[in-house]
Design an enzyme around this catalytic site. Structure first.
Site, PDB file in Angstrom:
ATOM      1  N   SER A 132      18.992  14.230  -0.906  1.00 14.25           N
ATOM      2  CA  SER A 132      19.782  15.202  -0.155  1.00 14.25           C
ATOM      3  C   SER A 132      19.668  15.018   1.348  1.00 14.25           C
ATOM      4  O   SER A 132      20.576  15.357   2.097  1.00 14.25           O
ATOM      5  CB  SER A 132      19.353  16.625  -0.528  1.00 14.25           C
ATOM      6  N   GLN A 135      18.592   8.362   2.516  1.00 13.67           N
ATOM      7  CA  GLN A 135      18.654   7.348   1.474  1.00 13.67           C
ATOM      8  C   GLN A 135      17.826   6.152   1.899  1.00 13.67           C
ATOM      9  O   GLN A 135      17.570   5.938   3.092  1.00 13.67           O
ATOM     10  CB  GLN A 135      20.080   6.951   1.132  1.00 13.67           C
ATOM     11  N   ASP A 285       4.871  16.870  -2.248  1.00 15.53           N
ATOM     12  CA  ASP A 285       6.092  16.570  -2.996  1.00 15.53           C
ATOM     13  C   ASP A 285       5.786  15.477  -4.024  1.00 15.53           C
ATOM     14  O   ASP A 285       6.491  14.473  -4.121  1.00 15.53           O
ATOM     15  CB  ASP A 285       7.199  16.117  -2.039  1.00 15.53           C
TER      16      ASP A 285
END
Length: 517
Positions: A132, A135, A285
């Protein structure tokens, strides 16, 4: 300043998307939902064809990048969204269609100030991943080293700022409605979300985070952080070493390569505990796409946009809470909650210890596959309500990451016992930090510091004394003008508060911004 009309329009549009995916039904029944909002959820769903099972992940992906990130944050809040929804959101895939390489090339050159050909001898135009926010492309640096190049999506910073403004606006109005919603502190949740997200949107900060974590974990065997190429890194571009390994989610490939999955699971859990409890700085994460296993068994972590930090006093409490639950010392766990002021003083400590026992005892000594995560979470969050415990935003990232790590470890070995895996490490850390040698060393350090501060010892005395409270001060929340206050000033009448409360509830109810993005 974005107008209230714009916020309401966004909320209504997002709310309609949520309704089409069945993501509002459970919220109608949720005890945290204000009565006005509960009624208006039904209105938001009128005329929609909904799936039998709510598809929260698909709804957030349809709304956009900021909603995906907020959904990942809310995966830590089963007290708000329910255990099933939280579990679904943990599986939220942060994948979006890639940006054309021509635009990515322009971003690289504009950010680094040099032609791509002067930076990389080769770069694959097809990304290996498109999330999101950014990349990633595989490339070869001029010196021949294989690297990964992470590039922000063009315009993403502006888009996130717009959406977060609406989250803040909705959260402020929702909290103003009072009741259970106020106890859950939506404004602080969104304030933390803004802080975490803005850090993630600065790739130079991500590079620094990776470097800091690498220092903390330098002496840990078989754990690795890719090195940063600082000459090819900026706020919008991050270049780091390429990782040759198998994603931890590919169990068949790991087995075929001869890896001991149980050993990998245990090392992963203990590596995370070392980050959180010993270093107080952890990768926040740690989903399956961000962990690789190299041929020699080394665990490699990538993507350092979201990091968590816990101060030393809070780490002591955290370690004692974990160890208390694993050993059944519920009285000590209760004492810690009262010392940290997580539980208001008007409650009885022994009653709280008994409530903890009701949740902890069924879990002790059982493998994960025999536990009901839903029942456990229901019990834990019933305690928070019964004992008026406010949300501690500084622990949200830790809660999220612990759930992620547990999920990965369980995939690797469904029979793993998380308590037995973490207990010995926590016990050893407590002994090392709080044992007599540590106490003597701390005392010497404190005495030397005190002598050096003699000129202003009186002013600093309070800071040297022990004090309650393990939570750091919360971040400032957005200064939002409530819509009914503005109308009240103009008209001088109280009727606007009730009328606009209903209208606002419709917007928040349809958008469900605090709950879903």
């Amino acid at each position: 300043m974005t107008s209230a009309r714009t916020h309401i329009f966004r909320l209504l549009k997002w709310g309609r998307t949520l309704a089409k995916h069945g993501a509002l039904r459970d919220l109608e029944r949720h005890k945290a939902t204000p009565p006005q909002v509960r009624r208006l959820f039904r209105i938001a769903r009128l005329g929609t064809i909904q799936p039998r099972t709510p598809n929260y992940s698909a709804a957030l992906q349809a709304i956009g990048p900021a909603a995906i990130k907020l959904g990942q944050t809310l995966a830590t809040r089963p007290d708000i969204i329910g255990a099933e929804a939280a579990k679904d959101l943990l599986e939220l895939q942060d994948n979006l269609p890639p940006v054309p390489f021509a635009k990515i090339k322009d971003e690289i050159e504009a950010s680094l100030g040099r032609p791509v050909e002067d930076l990389y001898s080769a770069i694959d135009p097809d990304p290996v991943g498109a999330a999101s926010i950014a990349q990633v492309h595989r490339a070869t640096a001029i010196d021949g080293k294989d690297v990964a190049v992470k590039v922000l999506r063009p315009g993403i910073v502006k888009k996130f700022n717009q959406d977060i403004e609406t989250y803040e606006w909705a959260a402020a109005h929702l909290e103003a409605l009072g009741g259970e919603a106020k106890r859950l502190r939506p404004e602080l949740v969104i304030a933390n979300f803004r802080r975490w997200t803005m850090r993630e949107l600065d790739l130079r900060r991500e590079a620094a985070s990776a470097s800091e974590l690498a220092e903390h974990m330098a002496n840990v065997d078989q754990f690795e952080i890719p090195a940063i190429d600082w000459d090819r890194t900026s706020g919008r571009v991050l270049t780091l070493d390429w990782v040759d390994g198998i994603k931890i989610s590919k169990l068949d490939e790991l087995k075929a390569a001869g890896h001991d999955l149980n050993d990998v699971a245990i090392r992963l859990v203990r590596t995370f505990l070392k980050q959180a409890i010993e270093a107080g700085y952890f990768h926040a994460d740690m989903h399956q796409g961000n962990i690789f296993i190299k041929a020699d068994g080394t665990i490699v972590a990538i993507d350092f946009g979201i990091m968590g930090r816990i101060n030393k006093k809070a780490r002591f409490w955290l370690a004692e809470i974990l160890y208390g639950l694993t050993t059944g010392n519920y009285k000590r766990v209760a004492e810690i909650h009262f010392e940290a002021q997580y539980v208001p003083d008007h409650h009885n400590m022994e009653d709280f210890a008994t409530a903890l026992r009701a949740v902890g005892e069924p879990m002790r000594g059982k493998p994960v596959h025999e536990l009901s995560v839903g029942d456990m979470l229901d019990g834990l969050f019933a305690i928070t309500r019964d004992f008026d415990m406010e949300t501690q935003p500084h622990l949200l990232l830790l809660q999220k990451t612990m759930v992620m790590v547990e999920g990965i470890a369980t995939d690797l070995n469904p029979q793993i016992n998380m308590w037995d895996t973490s207990g010995p490490y926590v016990k050893e850390w407590i002994r090392g930090e709080l044992g007599p040698e540590a106490a003597i060393a701390d005392r010497i350090n404190d005495d030397v510091k005190t002598l050096m501060l003699l000129p202003d010892i009186v002013r600093r005395l309070d800071a040297q004394l022990p004090r309650k409270g393990g939570a750091p001060p919360p971040p400032p929340v957005a200064d939002v003008e409530l819509i009914w206050d503005r109308k009240k000033e103009k008209t001088g009448g109280g009727v606007w508060r009730y009328t606009l409360t209903a209208l606002l509830a419709a917007a928040i109810g349809a958008g469900a911004m605090f709950y879903w993005g």
